[in-house]
Design an enzyme around this catalytic site. Structure first.
Site, PDB file in Angstrom:
ATOM      1  N   HIS A   1       0.694  -3.216  -1.283  1.00  0.00           N
ATOM      2  CA  HIS A   1       1.482  -2.213  -0.559  1.00  0.00           C
ATOM      3  C   HIS A   1       1.631  -2.575   0.922  1.00  0.00           C
ATOM      4  O   HIS A   1       2.720  -2.503   1.481  1.00  0.00           O
ATOM      5  CB  HIS A   1       0.797  -0.842  -0.644  1.00  0.00           C
ATOM      6  CG  HIS A   1       1.000  -0.139  -1.954  1.00  0.00           C
ATOM      7  ND1 HIS A   1       0.282   0.973  -2.311  1.00  0.00           N
ATOM      8  CD2 HIS A   1       1.842  -0.378  -2.988  1.00  0.00           C
ATOM      9  CE1 HIS A   1       0.673   1.395  -3.503  1.00  0.00           C
ATOM     10  NE2 HIS A   1       1.618   0.580  -3.939  1.00  0.00           N
TER      11      HIS A   1
ATOM     12  N   TYR B   1       4.227   8.339  -0.058  1.00  0.00           N
ATOM     13  CA  TYR B   1       3.453   8.787  -1.228  1.00  0.00           C
ATOM     14  C   TYR B   1       3.982  10.096  -1.799  1.00  0.00           C
ATOM     15  O   TYR B   1       3.838  10.371  -2.984  1.00  0.00           O
ATOM     16  CB  TYR B   1       1.957   8.890  -0.885  1.00  0.00           C
ATOM     17  CG  TYR B   1       1.302   7.524  -0.932  1.00  0.00           C
ATOM     18  CD1 TYR B   1       0.689   7.069  -2.091  1.00  0.00           C
ATOM     19  CD2 TYR B   1       1.374   6.664   0.160  1.00  0.00           C
ATOM     20  CE1 TYR B   1       0.132   5.799  -2.159  1.00  0.00           C
ATOM     21  CE2 TYR B   1       0.822   5.400   0.117  1.00  0.00           C
ATOM     22  CZ  TYR B   1       0.204   4.974  -1.049  1.00  0.00           C
ATOM     23  OH  TYR B   1      -0.332   3.720  -1.111  1.00  0.00           O
TER      24      TYR B   1
ATOM     25  N   GLU C   1      -4.901   1.210   3.311  1.00  0.00           N
ATOM     26  CA  GLU C   1      -3.733   0.559   3.918  1.00  0.00           C
ATOM     27  C   GLU C   1      -3.760   0.727   5.440  1.00  0.00           C
ATOM     28  O   GLU C   1      -3.459  -0.215   6.179  1.00  0.00           O
ATOM     29  CB  GLU C   1      -2.433   1.114   3.295  1.00  0.00           C
ATOM     30  CG  GLU C   1      -2.240   0.594   1.875  1.00  0.00           C
ATOM     31  CD  GLU C   1      -1.431   1.487   0.951  1.00  0.00           C
ATOM     32  OE1 GLU C   1      -0.638   2.322   1.441  1.00  0.00           O
ATOM     33  OE2 GLU C   1      -1.595   1.370  -0.286  1.00  0.00           O
TER      34      GLU C   1
ATOM     35  N   ARG D   1       9.212 -10.660  -2.031  1.00  0.00           N
ATOM     36  CA  ARG D   1       8.329 -11.251  -3.055  1.00  0.00           C
ATOM     37  C   ARG D   1       7.131 -11.861  -2.340  1.00  0.00           C
ATOM     38  O   ARG D   1       7.220 -12.233  -1.175  1.00  0.00           O
ATOM     39  CB  ARG D   1       9.021 -12.384  -3.824  1.00  0.00           C
ATOM     40  CG  ARG D   1      10.176 -11.987  -4.670  1.00  0.00           C
ATOM     41  CD  ARG D   1       9.796 -11.142  -5.882  1.00  0.00           C
ATOM     42  NE  ARG D   1      10.975 -10.941  -6.709  1.00  0.00           N
ATOM     43  CZ  ARG D   1      11.894  -9.990  -6.508  1.00  0.00           C
ATOM     44  NH1 ARG D   1      11.763  -9.127  -5.510  1.00  0.00           N
ATOM     45  NH2 ARG D   1      12.959  -9.908  -7.290  1.00  0.00           N
TER      46      ARG D   1
ATOM     47  N   GLY E   1      -0.336 -21.837 -10.251  1.00  0.00           N
ATOM     48  CA  GLY E   1      -1.619 -21.244  -9.854  1.00  0.00           C
ATOM     49  C   GLY E   1      -2.393 -22.133  -8.889  1.00  0.00           C
ATOM     50  O   GLY E   1      -3.395 -21.707  -8.303  1.00  0.00           O
TER      51      GLY E   1
ATOM     52  N   VAL F   1      -3.599 -12.700 -10.071  1.00  0.00           N
ATOM     53  CA  VAL F   1      -2.451 -12.648 -10.972  1.00  0.00           C
ATOM     54  C   VAL F   1      -1.200 -12.651 -10.124  1.00  0.00           C
ATOM     55  O   VAL F   1      -1.116 -11.926  -9.145  1.00  0.00           O
ATOM     56  CB  VAL F   1      -2.479 -11.336 -11.803  1.00  0.00           C
ATOM     57  CG1 VAL F   1      -1.235 -11.213 -12.658  1.00  0.00           C
ATOM     58  CG2 VAL F   1      -3.726 -11.256 -12.663  1.00  0.00           C
TER      59      VAL F   1
END
Ligand code: HEM
Length: 406
Positions: free
Chosen positions: A88, A98, A140, A206, A276, A391
């Site tokens: 985030h 939120y 955050e 991204r 990776g 991931v």
């Protein structure tokens, strides 16, 4: 902590919410993006929205969080929260947003479950949502303040000073700061969000791993093309690989990511497959920059030597570390060695090499690969808490990994 009253209600309704979570997730996103289309411009990943399972990450994590609260009410699932908070923050999320997700998620729960959502049930799930939301908002805020930024100043312009084709599919970009602000050091294994404007005018962010340690002036990231079809999946990566040249500007967030190198002094084993390798390259580069004498072993799986991205940098770094060793597994044959300590054909097998005792393990690659490696490591007696993983994309592995004892 969840109130006793809500805990009983959440426990009783979890199976129903869980059974309908895909439907809830779909209705939630459809409703939210119809009412707030601006969220798809510069914030949400429309590639994720196009693929059904990936839509599950946000709504699914709330069900997972509820499950954890019911099982151990005194303890929040820290790992899940930390990963999400970093993601985030790398997108410049604001606390006031939120309320938007809350409104549309609660709407979707009522829409899908109908009369089952009594005022008591709604209140209990409201409590779950806000517990999680405040835990995230709090983290955050801490992440922003540690970096001296606000959600509005997370983004910064950089100039591309080098572009290197690593393999047929992977391009490395070196960027230099385009203003006078100092470059804060990233931690080994962190990523940045890159924000691009697509041909239709929509902005899309991204995340990409930083593949070299900071030098106070530059950052380096490596991007993999996504082949196969016209899916929105690869639209940002492909745009970067196909169009960005030396002299162009890129918009990058400050670095975030909690899957960082464990520098407690224990031996380190890095296990990667395909792209990776990128966070591992960042970690190795940091170790070299720090003059580390740690025992560091890299195990890497790829199609063949030519598709092993960043191989020259990574191998040079391993050789520069007094305790460094590197092994590769190639699905299509053995390659010429590159100065590796061992090259094997086929799938990566952690039992093929001697691994240091008491090591911490960092895994990065496709989920089935990491699942298989983790399984092998646990079978060898490595404690689950010593196996970290990263991931790429929404982490749908989390729920089952978290249920195993550490
Ligand atoms: C990503 C949970 C609130 C925007 C995610 C992910 C989770 C999550 C689990 C995937 C992380 C990963 O594994 O990569 C939550 C929870 C929330 C919440 C539990 C509330 C309690 C929000 C809000 C916004 C937001 C308020 C903005 C309005 C995003 C975006 C992503 C994301 C843009 C990146 C992935 C994508 O674009 O699809 N969130 N989130 N989230 N979240 Fe949240």
């Amino acid at each position: 902590m969840l109130s006793t009253r809500s805990r009983a209600v959440v426990e009783a309704t979890l199976p129903t919410v869980g059974a309908h979570i895909e439907q809830i997730a779909t209705r939630f996103y459809d409703h939210m993006f119809t009412e707030r289309p601006e969220l798809l411009d510069g914030l949400f990943n429309r590639g994720n929205q196009a693929s059904g399972t990936q839509r599950l990450a946000l709504a699914g994590s709330i069900a997972h969080f509820a499950q954890a609260l019911v099982a151990t009410p005194e303890q929040l699932p820290e790992r899940l929260l930390s990963r999400v908070a970093h993601k985030h923050a790398s997108l410049g999320l604001r606390a006031d947003q939120y309320g938007i997700v809350h409104e549309h998620l609660m709407w979707a729960i009522v829409d899908v479950l109908g009369d089952a959502v009594t005022p008591e049930v709604a209140a209990a799930w409201d409590e779950v949502y806000w517990l999680m939301a405040y835990a995230l908002i709090h983290q955050e805020r801490g992440l922003y303040s540690a970096r001296g930024v606000t959600p509005e100043t997370v983004w910064r312009e950089w100039e591309v000073v080098e572009r290197r084709d690593e393999t047929a599919d992977v391009v490395t970009f070196v960027v230099r700061r385009a203003d006078r602000r100092s470059v804060r050091t990233s931690l080994p294994g962190q990523y940045v969000s890159v924000l691009v404007t697509l041909p239709d005018g929509t902005r899309q962010p991204r995340q990409y791993s930083l593949t070299r340690a900071d030098d106070g002036e530059h950052r380096q990231l490596s991007v993999k093309r996504v082949r196969g079809g016209d899916t929105p999946d690869g639209e940002v990566s492909n745009l970067l690989c196909d169009t960005v040249q030396v002299g162009d500007r890129l918009t990058l967030s400050v670095p975030f990511g909690d899957a960082v190198l464990d520098e407690s002094g224990r031996p380190v084993v890095l296990v990667s497959a395909g792209i990776g390798i990128t966070p591992m390259a960042g970690m190795l580069s940091h170790l070299v920059a720090a003059g580390s004498d740690l025992s560091v072993t890299l195990l890497h799986a790829d199609l063949d030597e030519a598709s092993f991205a960043l191989r020259h940098q990574v191998l040079a770094d391993v050789r520069a570390l007094p305790g460094g060793r590197a092994y590769a597994w190639y699905e299509r044959g053995e390659g010429d060695g590159l100065g590796l300590d061992g090259v094997f054909p086929g799938w990566l097998d952690v039992d093929a090499v001697e691994l240091p005792a008491g090591a911490t393990y960092h895994l990065c690659g496709p989920i089935p690969f990491m699942r298989a490696v983790r399984e092998q490591l646990l079978t060898r007696g490595v404690p689950a808490r010593d196996v970290q993983y990263e991931v790429f994309g929404p982490d749908l592995w989390q729920a089952d990994a978290a249920t195993e004892a550490s």
